[in-house]
Design a protein around this motif. Structure first.
Motif, PDB file in Angstrom:
ATOM      1  N   CYS A  97      14.653  -0.068   7.010  1.00 16.68           N
ATOM      2  CA  CYS A  97      15.416  -1.007   6.183  1.00 16.68           C
ATOM      3  C   CYS A  97      14.791  -1.130   4.798  1.00 16.68           C
ATOM      4  N   ILE A  98      13.468  -1.201   4.731  1.00 13.83           N
ATOM      5  CA  ILE A  98      12.789  -1.304   3.444  1.00 13.83           C
ATOM      6  C   ILE A  98      12.902   0.012   2.678  1.00 13.83           C
ATOM      7  N   ARG A  99      12.714   1.129   3.341  1.00 14.01           N
ATOM      8  CA  ARG A  99      12.820   2.422   2.662  1.00 14.01           C
ATOM      9  C   ARG A  99      14.211   2.633   2.084  1.00 14.01           C
ATOM     10  N   THR A 100      15.216   2.297   2.879  1.00 14.23           N
ATOM     11  CA  THR A 100      16.596   2.474   2.427  1.00 14.23           C
ATOM     12  C   THR A 100      16.901   1.600   1.219  1.00 14.23           C
ATOM     13  N   PHE A 101      16.428   0.344   1.240  1.00 16.11           N
ATOM     14  CA  PHE A 101      16.678  -0.556   0.113  1.00 16.11           C
ATOM     15  C   PHE A 101      16.050  -0.023  -1.171  1.00 16.11           C
ATOM     16  N   PHE A 102      14.796   0.385  -1.106  1.00 18.00           N
ATOM     17  CA  PHE A 102      14.117   0.850  -2.319  1.00 18.00           C
ATOM     18  C   PHE A 102      14.670   2.198  -2.787  1.00 18.00           C
ATOM     19  N   LYS A 103      15.150   2.986  -1.863  1.00 17.83           N
ATOM     20  CA  LYS A 103      15.755   4.259  -2.243  1.00 17.83           C
ATOM     21  C   LYS A 103      17.057   4.015  -2.996  1.00 17.83           C
ATOM     22  N   ARG A 104      17.860   3.091  -2.515  1.00 19.18           N
ATOM     23  CA  ARG A 104      19.154   2.831  -3.145  1.00 19.18           C
ATOM     24  C   ARG A 104      19.023   2.009  -4.432  1.00 19.18           C
ATOM     25  N   ARG A 105      18.106   1.044  -4.444  1.00 17.77           N
ATOM     26  CA  ARG A 105      18.015   0.143  -5.582  1.00 17.77           C
ATOM     27  C   ARG A 105      17.163   0.708  -6.717  1.00 17.77           C
ATOM     28  N   PHE A 106      16.080   1.420  -6.375  1.00 15.96           N
ATOM     29  CA  PHE A 106      15.156   1.914  -7.409  1.00 15.96           C
ATOM     30  C   PHE A 106      14.994   3.433  -7.412  1.00 15.96           C
ATOM     31  N   SER A 107      15.756   4.131  -6.539  1.00 18.02           N
ATOM     32  CA  SER A 107      15.613   5.592  -6.382  1.00 18.02           C
ATOM     33  C   SER A 107      14.151   5.946  -6.085  1.00 18.02           C
ATOM     34  N   TYR A 108      13.512   5.089  -5.323  1.00 21.66           N
ATOM     35  CA  TYR A 108      12.085   5.259  -5.000  1.00 21.66           C
ATOM     36  C   TYR A 108      11.954   5.915  -3.636  1.00 21.66           C
ATOM     37  N   ARG A 109      11.448   7.151  -3.613  1.00 19.02           N
ATOM     38  CA  ARG A 109      11.311   7.920  -2.383  1.00 19.02           C
ATOM     39  C   ARG A 109       9.892   8.481  -2.278  1.00 19.02           C
ATOM     40  N   PRO A 110       8.916   7.627  -2.002  1.00 19.68           N
ATOM     41  CA  PRO A 110       7.541   8.142  -1.916  1.00 19.68           C
ATOM     42  C   PRO A 110       7.384   9.123  -0.761  1.00 19.68           C
ATOM     43  N   LYS A 111       6.466  10.077  -0.924  1.00 21.00           N
ATOM     44  CA  LYS A 111       6.186  11.069   0.111  1.00 21.00           C
ATOM     45  C   LYS A 111       4.703  11.024   0.466  1.00 21.00           C
ATOM     46  N   ASN A 112       4.373  11.502   1.647  1.00 19.28           N
ATOM     47  CA  ASN A 112       2.972  11.600   2.044  1.00 19.28           C
ATOM     48  C   ASN A 112       2.217  12.490   1.061  1.00 19.28           C
ATOM     49  N   ASP A 113       1.001  12.086   0.727  1.00 13.31           N
ATOM     50  CA  ASP A 113       0.176  12.853  -0.202  1.00 13.31           C
ATOM     51  C   ASP A 113      -1.198  13.075   0.433  1.00 13.31           C
ATOM     52  N   GLU A 114      -1.404  14.268   0.957  1.00 19.31           N
ATOM     53  CA  GLU A 114      -2.643  14.574   1.672  1.00 19.31           C
ATOM     54  C   GLU A 114      -3.860  14.552   0.753  1.00 19.31           C
ATOM     55  N   THR A 115      -3.654  14.599  -0.564  1.00 17.36           N
ATOM     56  CA  THR A 115      -4.791  14.579  -1.485  1.00 17.36           C
ATOM     57  C   THR A 115      -5.368  13.176  -1.643  1.00 17.36           C
ATOM     58  N   MET A 116      -4.609  12.158  -1.235  1.00 19.58           N
ATOM     59  CA  MET A 116      -5.068  10.781  -1.341  1.00 19.58           C
ATOM     60  C   MET A 116      -5.844  10.374  -0.093  1.00 19.58           C
ATOM     61  N   LEU A 117      -6.885   9.596  -0.289  1.00 17.29           N
ATOM     62  CA  LEU A 117      -7.712   9.155   0.828  1.00 17.29           C
ATOM     63  C   LEU A 117      -7.412   7.722   1.259  1.00 17.29           C
ATOM     64  N   ASP A 118      -6.762   6.971   0.394  1.00 15.28           N
ATOM     65  CA  ASP A 118      -6.516   5.562   0.663  1.00 15.28           C
ATOM     66  C   ASP A 118      -5.392   5.401   1.683  1.00 15.28           C
ATOM     67  N   THR A 119      -5.717   4.855   2.838  1.00 13.45           N
ATOM     68  CA  THR A 119      -4.717   4.608   3.885  1.00 13.45           C
ATOM     69  C   THR A 119      -4.487   3.111   4.098  1.00 13.45           C
ATOM     70  N   GLU A 120      -4.963   2.278   3.161  1.00 11.67           N
ATOM     71  CA  GLU A 120      -4.819   0.828   3.286  1.00 11.67           C
ATOM     72  C   GLU A 120      -3.478   0.326   2.773  1.00 11.67           C
ATOM     73  N   GLY A 121      -2.693   1.214   2.180  1.00  9.90           N
ATOM     74  CA  GLY A 121      -1.385   0.843   1.689  1.00  9.90           C
ATOM     75  C   GLY A 121      -0.410   1.981   1.912  1.00  9.90           C
ATOM     76  N   PHE A 122       0.801   1.828   1.384  1.00 11.49           N
ATOM     77  CA  PHE A 122       1.836   2.839   1.601  1.00 11.49           C
ATOM     78  C   PHE A 122       2.633   3.036   0.316  1.00 11.49           C
ATOM     79  N   GLY A 123       3.045   4.282   0.084  1.00 12.33           N
ATOM     80  CA  GLY A 123       3.805   4.603  -1.109  1.00 12.33           C
ATOM     81  C   GLY A 123       3.006   5.472  -2.054  1.00 12.33           C
ATOM     82  N   GLU A 124       3.421   5.552  -3.292  1.00 19.25           N
ATOM     83  CA  GLU A 124       2.718   6.363  -4.277  1.00 19.25           C
ATOM     84  C   GLU A 124       1.302   5.830  -4.495  1.00 19.25           C
TER      85      GLU A 124
END
Length: 420
Positions: free
Chosen positions: A277-304
């Motif tokens: 529900c949250i992903r769909t809302f942000f995709k439709r309202r802000f065109s925000y589609r974050p993807k997994n980024d294996e180069t990042m080490l921070d797992t305490e949050g989600f998104g870009e």
């Protein structure tokens, strides 16, 4: 339903006692015999005073007769139930003045109000069954052996459960309104200076907001609970400009009676649905589609800026608390009493359990998948045609119950239906 309180100030002490007597008698009677009402009220002036009060209450539609009843008697209406709840809160000192309607939902009405010091608050009045009279015949099997079970009683249980959820979540520093009081089917809570997330058009830090919302889902699950209805209609965006967005949440979550335990057999499904529900809302309202980024080490949050684009039940949920056990959430492993089981069955039916299918498709028609979820999962859209038809019939039933005008009959499950 419109809540008209103009007559409250004119009710006498005898009127209130008789109204409460009808409520008390309704626990064991669909229609409370007139003689029993007088006995419960136990007025000093005797049955004559009780009959006068009954007549006055019926004229105000606080109680009503049921057509074709086998004996002379009355039942309390939703208006009468509202009056009793409001009077009790006034006596508690938690509410002084009722204001205007600020929201109407399928299962509740929301009003502004103030206390004796002029502090602004919100009153939520639960009205379970308002849009469920027809579907109840198929979905409410638990009423089969409880033919006198009323929707007012279920609304009362829902209010109690929501107050319990809000109280324990607030104590554990979750972003929820401050709960002040509850009685019968009403919950009094903090009024949030903000607006529903569905009205959000732009946001100066929407990526941070996205991460915070996903973090709330995981934090709640780590404490043993899944919201089950985590969407833009049940999230308030703060708008008072007094909070530090980097240190505290920019939102408040509302509406909790449907929460389930992470031990529930469908916990992973509902966790995923909340995330989607949250992903769909942000995709439709802000065109925000974050993807997994294996180069990042921070797992305490989600998104870009983080390793993972969104939480996954099997990967990110690790129990650190037992709030589900403390509030007896649906699916927890301890023994439930009858009222807990009754309310959980009602709320489960409103969630539509058993119809757990999530359509997995991207906006452009392509299928992009990763190891956990489809990257462009969308929740399926449900047809409103049948629901709209149900709402029209349900409003007629509610009007008939409130006014006593209209032909109603009761099916074998104890549910009201309109006679042709």
């Amino acid at each position: 339903m419109k809540l008209d309180t103009q007559h409250m100030r004119y009710l006498t002490a005898e009127d209130w006692r008789v109204l409460q007597a009808v409520e008390t008698g309704s626990r064991n009677h669909e229609v409370v015999p007139t003689k029993l009402i007088g006995q419960i009220a136990n007025l000093k002036a005797g049955m004559g005073a009780a009959n006068k009060a009954i007549s006055d209450l019926a004229k105000l539609s606080l109680i009503s007769k049921l057509r074709n009843a086998k004996y002379d008697g009355y039942r309390i209406t939703y208006n009468g139930f509202d009056y009793l709840a409001l009077k009790t809160m006034h006596q508690h000192g938690s509410m002084d003045t009722l204001g205007t309607t600020i929201g109407v939902g399928k299962e509740s009405d929301i009003y502004s109000c103030t206390d004796s010091k002029g502090n602004s608050k919100v009153l939520k009045i639960h009205r379970l069954g308002r849009v469920s009279f027809r579907t109840v015949k198929n979905n409410r099997d638990y009423l089969r052996n409880k033919q006198t079970q009323s929707w007012m009683h279920l609304s009362k249980l829902a209010a109690q459960k929501e107050y319990e959820f809000m109280t324990i979540l607030y104590r554990n520093k979750f972003s929820v309104p401050i709960p002040y009081d509850y009685t019968r089917h009403c919950v009094l809570m903090e009024r949030i200076v903000g607006f529903p997330m569905r009205q959000l058009k732009e946001h100066f830090a929407y990526k941070t907001l996205y991460s915070q919302l996903m973090g709330f889902i995981v934090k709640l699950a780590n404490h043993g609970l899944i919201h089950c209805d985590f969407n833009e209609y049940n999230i308030m965006i703060k708008d008072d400009g007094t909070y530090n967005f980097q240190k505290e949440d920019g939102f408040i979550v509302i509406d909790f009676p449907q929460c389930i335990s992470i031990e529930h057999p469908d916990a992973e499904f509902y966790f995923k649905r909340d995330v989607e529900c949250i992903r769909t809302f942000f995709k439709r309202r802000f065109s925000y589609r974050p993807k997994n980024d294996e180069t990042m080490l921070d797992t305490e949050g989600f998104g870009e800026g983080y390793r993972y684009a969104y939480p996954v039940f099997s990967r990110d949920v690790e129990r650190t608390g037992d709030l589900d056990i403390q509030v007896k959430a649906s699916g927890y492993k301890r023994k439930l009493n009858d009222e807990d089981r009754t309310l959980q069955n009602a709320v489960s039916s409103m969630r539509g359990e058993g119809d757990q299918e999530v359509e997995e498709s991207s906006e452009d028609g392509s299928d992009e998948t990763d190891d956990e979820y489809d990257e462009e999962d969308d929740l399926s859209d449900f047809s409103d045609d049948e629901e709209n038809g149900d709402e029209e019939e349900n409003e007629k039933i509610i009007e008939a119950l409130s006014t006593g005008v209209g032909k109603l009959k009761m099916d074998k499950l104890g549910n009201y239906i309109l006679e042709e």
